[in-house]
Design a protein around this motif. Sequence first.
Motif, short mmCIF file in Angstrom:
data_model
loop_
_atom_site.label_atom_id
_atom_site.label_comp_id
_atom_site.label_asym_id
_atom_site.label_seq_id
_atom_site.Cartn_x
_atom_site.Cartn_y
_atom_site.Cartn_z
N LYS A 143 -2.03 10.95 -1.95
CA LYS A 143 -1.47 10.22 -1.55
C LYS A 143 -2.40 9.41 -0.92
O LYS A 143 -2.15 7.62 -0.09
N ARG A 182 -2.31 3.38 -10.21
CA ARG A 182 -1.58 4.39 -9.72
C ARG A 182 -0.43 4.86 -10.70
O ARG A 182 -0.02 6.02 -10.60
N MET A 236 -1.90 8.38 -11.03
CA MET A 236 -2.18 9.70 -10.08
C MET A 236 -0.33 9.33 -9.46
O MET A 236 -0.58 10.66 -9.53
N ASN A 237 0.05 9.32 -10.34
CA ASN A 237 1.46 9.66 -10.58
C ASN A 237 1.45 10.61 -11.10
O ASN A 237 2.03 11.42 -10.92
N GLU A 247 10.57 5.07 -9.27
CA GLU A 247 10.24 5.72 -8.17
C GLU A 247 11.11 5.91 -7.59
O GLU A 247 11.61 4.98 -6.98
N SER A 279 -5.47 -1.69 -9.38
CA SER A 279 -4.90 -1.11 -8.74
C SER A 279 -3.70 -0.33 -9.43
O SER A 279 -3.22 0.82 -8.61
N ILE A 301 -4.99 2.39 -2.44
CA ILE A 301 -4.42 1.38 -3.64
C ILE A 301 -3.38 0.30 -3.11
O ILE A 301 -3.71 -1.09 -3.57
N ASN A 302 -2.88 0.69 -2.32
CA ASN A 302 -1.79 -0.56 -2.02
C ASN A 302 -2.41 -1.14 -1.31
O ASN A 302 -1.80 -1.84 -1.55
N ILE A 341 -2.99 7.05 -2.89
CA ILE A 341 -2.12 5.60 -3.37
C ILE A 341 -2.23 4.64 -1.96
O ILE A 341 -1.87 3.42 -2.10
#
Lengths: 1044, 155
Positions: free
Chosen positions: A455, A421, A424-425, A1012, A417, A461-462, A458
């Motif tokens: 989003k 990320r 994904m960022n 971030e 995960s 994933i979180n 994300i």
Amino acid sequence: MPQSREKLLVMGLGLKMKSLRHDPKALKLHEQAGNKGKYTFIQAHEQAGSKGKYTFIQAHRAWLPKFLMLWILLMALIGWCIYTKMDADTKVRRKEVLRSLCDQRARMLQDQFSVSVNHVHALAILVSTFHYYRTPSAIDQETFAEYTARTAFERPLLSGVAYAQRVVNSERESFEKQHGWVIKTMERKPSQVRDEYAPVIFAQETVSYLESLDMMSGEEDRENILRARATGKAVLTSPFKLLGSHHLGVVLTFPVYKSKLSPKPTMEERIKATAGYVGGSFDVESLVENLLGQLAGNQAILVNVYDITNFTDHLIMYGKQDEEGDMSLVHESKLDFGDPYRKHKMICRYHQKAPTNWIALTTAFLFFVILLLVGYILYGAGNHIVRVEDDFHKMEKLKVRAEAADIAKSEFLATVSHEIRTPMNGILGMLGLLLGTELSSTQLDYAQTAQACGKALIALINAVLDLAKIEAGKLELETVPFDIRSILDDVLSLFSEKSRHKGLELAVFVSDKVPDIVMGDPGRFRQIVTNLVGNSVKFTERGHIFVKVHLAENRMSSMIGKIETFLNGRSDEVMHMSGGGYNFKTLSGYEAADERNSWDNFKHLIADEEFFFDASVKKVAIESYEQVTLMVSVEDTGTGIPFSAQEKIFVPFVQADSSTSRHYGGTGIGLSISKCLVDLMGGEISFISRPQIGSTFSFTADFGTIKKNSITDMKKHNLEDLRSSFTGLKAIVVDGKPVRAAVTRYHLKRLGIQGKVANSINKAVSLCGKNGSLTPGLSQPDIIFVEKDSWICGEDGMFSVWQLDWKQHGQLFKIPQMILLATNISNTEFDKAKAAGFSDTVIMKPLRASMVAACLQQVLGTGKKRQLGKDMKPNGSTFARILLCGKKILVVDDNRVNRRVAAGALQNFGAHVTCAESGKTALEMLQLPHNFDACFMDIQMPEMDGFEATRRIRDMERKANEQLMKGEGGEGNGLKKEYHLPILAMTADVIHTTYEKCLKCGMDGYVSKPFEEENLYQAVEKFFNPKPTSDNSLQNGNRTEQAP
Amino acid sequence: MDVGQMQRQWIDYTKSLFLEGFLDGQFLQLQQLQDENNPDFVVEVVSLFFEDSERLLKDLTFALNQNGVDFKKVDAHVHQLKGSSSSIGAQRVKNACIAFRNFCEEQNTDACLRCLQQVKQEYCLVKNKLETLFGLEQQIVAAGGSIPTELSFSG
């Protein structure tokens, strides 16, 4: 449309995860990457563990068969011993029996024999008395025969007796003349001339053939005679075949003396005095035969009688020499027949060999068999134990491996995960870039959709990361004070858009008894509620979603209330309201799965609270407890959960059914996370669901309470501010639905506004007094809230009349503001409402205290701003800027590049940044007093790492604080600021460097590296109060963005 | 070449760097951090990165060519390099470093040497790319234009 895309993404991720899971290489790589050390450790541990745990049996398993063999042998030996012993006993007994039998026989024989001997002796005396001492002789052959025949019963053993006279050669002729016959030898021939003769003169009839026979002619008789006259006692011959009968026999001879002998006569005297000899022949064979016949047990034994005068040659007197019999056991008994010269013995044997000793044999055999079985059972048990233990160890190993695999899986998930990320960022960044360029409207739509999907991904994933953390046991809840009501408002605001769009009623109600501030993990609480409400919103197309919070104890009282309702009769259930199809007393009138939220119960709850009108009193009572258990329920009127799927609803990645996920998307991870979180909070989650009617999820959670006096911190400032401007206002809530009205009243109450409920406008009018005269007990209302439904109900005319009325009396009273409450409203309706006299602002549901406050401010003119939190969506950057602007911050990192980037980022937010390249330098720079507002610390640094540096800084601060306390203890100024520099860890590795480790060494939080903005904001938010310019709605807006 | 064309070229070049994975979102953030107060922020940070990396690579080469490699030290160096590269968003260097660290943990000298080569290669590549990028930027500035970052990327 976006949903299907989301699903596509989800599927893609699933596919990837699956492929990773099934690819051994990938897993191996991962093992090598992260867990090598751990794996070897686990293996080592495993080995050590299993080695130590072997039991005795387990350790000596190879001995088991040997033990069994040994046991069998031992038992065989013991069995044999038992047999031998028992057999020996029997033998001894047998021998004894034999001996006693033999002795008994010998004795009897001897007795009988001596009786006969005595008798012969008596006869001898008789002869000497009557034949020699008396002249003429009183005995002749006839008398003798007569007498002996008549006394024969006295001598049962003797076949006959005879008397032989001693005749010397010189007297032979006269003797022969006197008797008229010649002396004959045994062969019945006239005797040759000898020195002496011993012709039989008297004989018993049985042996009459002996008459005239010279006894001395027989060798044995002669010897007998000589011996007898020499000793004067009875003497016996050796056994020989008797004349007449063919039986073996012995001859007994007694001397008869002419004159009385001296008391101790010599041999010569005896010989001289000898006059003749009485002899008798013993038929030993028949004798013994008779004797034995009288005795018991003669069948069992064989008896032999021997003459053993000659040692070398035993002469048999009775019994057959070579007769069969048990030769192994023999008993000898001595016989004494009164002749010292002759020796006799009796030998007894058993007729038959000793029979096999069955008892001993059986006993021993049974013993052996039983113990053999016991041994085998023990062996079997041992084997079983070994096998079970083997299995156990195997299972244990497998368990360790499974657990390791589970942990590895969780870590793998977490790592994956995390790794996802990062790109994904990049994707989101690029999309952000793309959105900044000039795009056609189609392109813009595509790009926005892509961003939304990103989003969502994300967020997913979180969620996975959360689950992984929970499963790996790495998630710990924080305990900080928070305002549960504002959190719920935030959650509601998250979904307000969506619920409005769908036309759903979305409402929250928190019981007055719930403390304002509780201790717990606000983020996780929010996550649970968001999950539940999110699910409800997703699956509900009409009706309402109602979040209700109260103390768990209250549920009990409301349950009682429910029972009462049932007692009152079910007719109460059906509403007598003009609600058309809406027959249920729920928030929206739609039926809900769990009836406990219907008005019948709800009013009990409220009545209960009303009873303690002074809520603060009650609260104090509640707050005196250290812990409260809150019950949160989320009720919806959605599709419900099919009964078949209700059991597995909390299992990760399982949705009610696959068609659901096709229709609605989503992974179904939310509920399982919620369940884990609720478990962590010490509560339970449950649900009641009826398909096509709706579901009610409720959970309990334990929260700490906080002392009243310590609540006065900034946490409450926002609502308190608002409160002050509304306190004392009075309002009437016009709403046909009691539950909904109660919710409205609850929000008003939070703002300090006292509300009254009227279920129709008519009622409201009557409450206010038609022509201005006040109803006693209620003063002029300042505001009237009208629910759109109640207004639409076609009471326009009535309303206008009333409106007019007010206007007429306008000079006397302040006209109350009328505010419309609506879930959604069309433009025409809005215009109509305005025309009917409502104020410009329509309060859009879901209600939130802050929003209501903002609207009221607008309407009442107390507020200046016009912010409904709709078109103002500031991003995190703005907030971070607000928080960080002008702050002095120390950045500690050994990596120049990282340092520069961190500094650049923080400077970008307006902070003044100072850098330190090692923990030591930082420590020097932070010597008290300093003027830094915060410190960002890298964790992995050479020499002194971030944890160590933090620990030292905290030590330093503690000492300083203690001194401060000492120095200014007298003043007792509690507000005096203590030294506590906020230190945040900077780490690239959010998984392994867990939050608690940071906390443990005194850090206040962590930010992921590279920064971030949102993350940074979240972290610093706790320490820096927002500048006064950041007003309330902004804060809410920001929360919205952060919510998962 | 007029400024507009150069700017377009710059944008295309930047995009290609992202697409080929040399850079990631972090570089974007760096660019966003560049403002009037910090006009040369990106160049400054990147050149810091170059200096650091060259030193680290030299150290690494030295450390790995010795008898009895001190893997702890190597690991520390690689960690540094990884931190720097992830800070400026040099993604491929970072990834190479991650692999490198795994082999460090295994104490596999051969693999480490191979990784070092790879890291070096990636570093040279990204260095060339970034230098080209900065060259373009200088050209744009020299031609009196401005770098498009601030204009079009500030979202």
